[in-house]
Design an enzyme around this catalytic site. Structure first.
Site, PDB file in Angstrom:
ATOM      1  N   SER A 217      54.653  88.157  49.518  1.00 50.00           N
ATOM      2  CA  SER A 217      55.081  87.322  50.643  1.00 50.00           C
ATOM      3  C   SER A 217      53.862  86.929  51.486  1.00 50.00           C
ATOM      4  O   SER A 217      52.956  86.280  50.982  1.00 50.00           O
ATOM      5  CB  SER A 217      56.146  88.058  51.460  1.00 50.00           C
ATOM      6  N   ASP A 301      64.168  81.703  45.762  1.00 53.22           N
ATOM      7  CA  ASP A 301      63.598  82.276  46.987  1.00 53.22           C
ATOM      8  C   ASP A 301      63.900  81.379  48.193  1.00 53.22           C
ATOM      9  O   ASP A 301      63.433  80.244  48.264  1.00 53.22           O
ATOM     10  CB  ASP A 301      62.082  82.425  46.824  1.00 53.22           C
ATOM     11  N   HIS A 333      63.455  86.328  46.883  1.00 55.74           N
ATOM     12  CA  HIS A 333      62.195  86.717  47.520  1.00 55.74           C
ATOM     13  C   HIS A 333      61.812  88.113  47.067  1.00 55.74           C
ATOM     14  O   HIS A 333      62.093  89.115  47.721  1.00 55.74           O
ATOM     15  CB  HIS A 333      62.351  86.663  49.041  1.00 55.74           C
TER      16      HIS A 333
END
Length: 365
Positions: A217, A301, A333
């Site tokens: 991320s 995502d 994600h």
């Protein structure tokens, strides 16, 4: 920061856990005088779920460390005796051999001390050891000395050291530190990793010529930034659901997140901020990348759209940079399904062996 606290039933004692450079430290304080009672200092780890017995004579808590998942403990106040009540399942592994976390510090460009946790491989791996730098997401987050799980494979079986840095913008060090990377101040966070790479070179036990950087991320964004700004000191990178351009990310992330993320990264609709984002975007600096990358993404995502990965992969391929791309059609994600997690793990091991450890093989998996 104070993680949690509990007042004894008789009102005499306060038990609290403080976050001290990422380590969870247990304290017992006299509620009337504020004086701290001396108790045994536990090895580096995390402490949670602090609760007093009704008598107020014993304190229960959960402790997690590099050598054990969450287990139940108690502290008898009068004697200072700490008792471990459970032994968590570890599938038969001897976790007593796992590396303990070492709290380390290095100076950054502005003289500020940045900290992180270093895990070193067993003594049977002689000489300077290759290094994996694993940058946490968030950026409002913190790497802490908990149980590494399957990451122990890199340390115990591949002989690599792992460093989990807490660069500026991390939580746990006060509000000022957390805000030090907002907007264009993010350059400072990028430089914290550059300073870490310089610090690695000063360590006689670490191999500064064999460094892999990874993260998920926001940690993936930091990975891509490192790959573009510090191509020389590293030998490969693994980006997991990372941001390749803050401006395009803010445009395409789910609507419910846009304003929240603009507070952190800046507003891409502002021409000055947009210019900074475009200038520093890994996507716009691929010409500086020469080392192999492995990019991992989930098709669905909602936070970091797959376009962030796809545009980076396409740009790298146009330049002929070795790039592996793993995209799961049934993930968002980060990978959540065990089969996908296992595939990602084994693929990452293969990439690590090939490009960090130099164990040969073709340029594509």
């Amino acid at each position: 920061d104070v993680d949690e606290f509990d007042l004894s039933p008789d009102g005499r004692w306060i038990a609290c856990v403080t976050n001290e450079d990422g380590v969870g430290v247990l304290h017992v304080i006299n509620a009337a005088t504020g004086a701290e009672r001396r108790i045994p200092r536990l090895p580096a780890g995390l402490i949670s779920d602090v609760r007093w017995r009704k008598s107020g004579a014993e304190l229960g808590f959960t402790r997690t460390s590099a050598r054990a998942p969450a287990d139940a403990y108690s502290l008898e106040l009068a004697s200072g005796t700490v008792t471990r009540w459970t032994e968590s399942e570890t599938a038969g592994l001897n976790t007593g051999d796992f590396a303990e976390a070492e709290l380390v510090h290095w100076p950054s460009f502005d003289g500020r001390a940045i900290s992180g946790f270093l895990y070193k491989p067993p003594a049977r791996f002689a000489g300077r050891r290759p290094v994996i730098i694993n940058i946490h997401g968030g950026p409002e987050g913190q790497s802490r000395p908990g149980f590494l799980g399957r990451n122990n494979y890199y340390v115990n079986e591949l002989g690599t050291a792992i460093i989990f840095p807490n660069i500026r913008g991390s939580t746990g060090y006060g509000k000022t530190f957390t805000k030090l990377d907002n907007g264009v101040l993010r350059d400072g966070a990028y430089k914290d990793i550059g300073a870490l790479l310089e610090w690695i070179r000063t360590r006689p036990d670490l191999d500064a010529d064999h460094v892999l950087v990874t993260g998920g991320s926001y940690g993936g964004h930091m990975t891509l930034v490192t790959a573009t700004q510090y191509d020389g000191p590293i030998c490969c990178s693994v980006d997991v659901v990372g941001i390749s351009n803050l401006a395009t990310f803010l445009q395409h992330t789910s609507g419910y997140r846009q304003d929240l993320r603009r507070v952190e990264y800046g507003d891409e609709r502002d021409s000055t901020l947009r210019a900074w984002m475009e200038r520093t975007a890994p996507l716009n600096n691929v010409d500086k990348v020469t080392k192999p990358l492995f990019i991992v993404q989930g098709m669905n995502d909602p936070r970091v759209p797959r376009t962030e990965a796809e545009q980076m992969v396409a740009a790298l391929k146009r330049r002929g940079v070795p790039v592996w791309y793993l995209m799961a059609k049934d993930e968002g994600h980060g990978f959540r399904k065990k089969g996908n997690q296992d595939f990602q793990f084994y693929a990452t091991i293969l990439f690590t062996e090939r490009y960090l450890l130099g164990q040969g093989g073709s340029a594509t998996p």
